[in-house]
Design an enzyme around this catalytic site. Structure first.
Site, PDB file in Angstrom:
ATOM      1  N   THR A  17       0.830  -1.212   0.000  1.00 42.61           N
ATOM      2  CA  THR A  17       0.000   0.000   0.000  1.00 42.61           C
ATOM      3  C   THR A  17       0.867   1.266   0.000  1.00 42.61           C
ATOM      4  O   THR A  17       0.470   2.291  -0.562  1.00 42.61           O
ATOM      5  CB  THR A  17      -0.986   0.043   1.191  1.00 42.61           C
ATOM      6  OG1 THR A  17      -0.249   0.121   2.406  1.00 42.61           O
ATOM      7  CG2 THR A  17      -1.909  -1.157   1.201  1.00 42.61           C
ATOM      8  N   HIS A 115       8.372   3.571   8.876  1.00 42.16           N
ATOM      9  CA  HIS A 115       8.143   2.710  10.043  1.00 42.16           C
ATOM     10  C   HIS A 115       6.851   3.149  10.738  1.00 42.16           C
ATOM     11  O   HIS A 115       6.634   4.348  10.947  1.00 42.16           O
ATOM     12  CB  HIS A 115       9.333   2.791  11.008  1.00 42.16           C
ATOM     13  CG  HIS A 115       9.163   1.880  12.180  1.00 42.16           C
ATOM     14  ND1 HIS A 115       9.362   0.518  12.094  1.00 42.16           N
ATOM     15  CD2 HIS A 115       8.745   2.126  13.440  1.00 42.16           C
ATOM     16  CE1 HIS A 115       9.090  -0.032  13.262  1.00 42.16           C
ATOM     17  NE2 HIS A 115       8.711   0.922  14.100  1.00 42.16           N
ATOM     18  N   ASP A 156      16.124   0.816  12.224  1.00 43.53           N
ATOM     19  CA  ASP A 156      15.305   1.992  12.551  1.00 43.53           C
ATOM     20  C   ASP A 156      16.113   3.084  13.266  1.00 43.53           C
ATOM     21  O   ASP A 156      15.539   3.919  13.976  1.00 43.53           O
ATOM     22  CB  ASP A 156      14.072   1.601  13.392  1.00 43.53           C
ATOM     23  CG  ASP A 156      13.162   0.637  12.658  1.00 43.53           C
ATOM     24  OD1 ASP A 156      12.996   0.788  11.430  1.00 43.53           O
ATOM     25  OD2 ASP A 156      12.624  -0.287  13.300  1.00 43.53           O
ATOM     26  N   GLU A 186       1.409   7.275   7.132  1.00 48.49           N
ATOM     27  CA  GLU A 186       2.387   6.685   6.199  1.00 48.49           C
ATOM     28  C   GLU A 186       2.197   7.112   4.748  1.00 48.49           C
ATOM     29  O   GLU A 186       3.156   7.503   4.080  1.00 48.49           O
ATOM     30  CB  GLU A 186       2.321   5.150   6.270  1.00 48.49           C
ATOM     31  CG  GLU A 186       2.745   4.592   7.601  1.00 48.49           C
ATOM     32  CD  GLU A 186       2.765   3.073   7.604  1.00 48.49           C
ATOM     33  OE1 GLU A 186       3.351   2.466   6.700  1.00 48.49           O
ATOM     34  OE2 GLU A 186       2.181   2.481   8.530  1.00 48.49           O
TER      35      GLU A 186
END
Ligand code: GAR
Length: 205
Positions: A17, A115, A156, A186
């Site tokens: 997505t 993230h 991260d 996001e």
């Protein structure tokens, strides 16, 4: 500004997505300094491959298993593919493989990751996908969000580029929260960060 837009590769493992958000932003003209020219999946049959095909973007599958299960060999095949396509910027969009220093040093400040939390909360090894949202709900935080950051050898741990907060609501499940974080953070942040970094790369080249 360089005459040509930045050549972007998007690395995926699943539904894609975030890849779709990038494709849609590109078609709306929101990433004028970049162009997605390659999608790489480390999972056969990932739905993201379908999205790339529909958008007419070349896609390849490179699995660690096909590289004898060896991480360095896997990264070497990835690096060769990226070099062959003259990639300037790599976007990890739901790419579920931790890349070592061997890989990240080859593209310093040229790899972005999205993230699904506000780093430094709920991040690092073991925190990916729904696990991140499950951990946030278990801890009882009232606000979560998403982060786009540069990728280095620390999972991260690279420099933060953009962040956006998202409220946790009564009755949230990991799945409901995941969807809200995607929709409200996001899918908005990632195309924006890709354009910001692409523009910077164009200006320095
Ligand atoms: C996204 O929520 C992304 O932030 C997360 O996986 C999902 C992939 O969805 N990534 C990580 O957890 C990386 N640590 P998508 O395939 O639909 O873009």
């Amino acid at each position: 500004m360089a005459t040509n837009p930045c050549r972007i590769a998007v690395l995926v493992s699943g539904g894609g997505t975030n890849l779709q958000a990038l494709i849609d932003a590109q078609s709306r003209g929101e990433i004028p300094h970049g162009e997605i020219v390659l999608v790489i999946s480390n999972k056969e049959g990932a739905y993201a491959l379908e999205r790339a095909a529909r958008a007419g973007i070349p896609a390849v599958v490179i699995t660690k298993a096909a590289c004898g299960g060896d991480q360095e060999a896997f990264e070497d095949v990835l690096l060769a593919q990226l070099a062959a396509c003259e990639i300037d910027l790599i976007v990890l969009a739901g790419f579920m493989s931790i890349l070592s220093k061997h890989f990240t040093d080859a593209y310093e400040k040229r790899i972005l990751n999205v993230h699904p939390s506000l780093i430094p909360s709920f991040c690092g090894e073991g925190f990916y996908g729904l696990r991140v949202h499950r951990a946030a709900l278990e801890r009882g935080v009232k606000v979560t969000g998403a982060t786009v950051h540069f990728v280095n050898e620390i999972p991260d741990g690279g420099e933060i580029i953009l962040q956006k907060a998202v409220a946790i609501e009564e009755g949230d499940t990991p799945e409901i929260l995941q969807r809200r974080v995607m929709e409200q953070a996001e899918w908005i942040l990632l195309p924006r960060a890709v354009e910001l970094v692409s523009e910077k790369i164009c200006k320095t080249e």
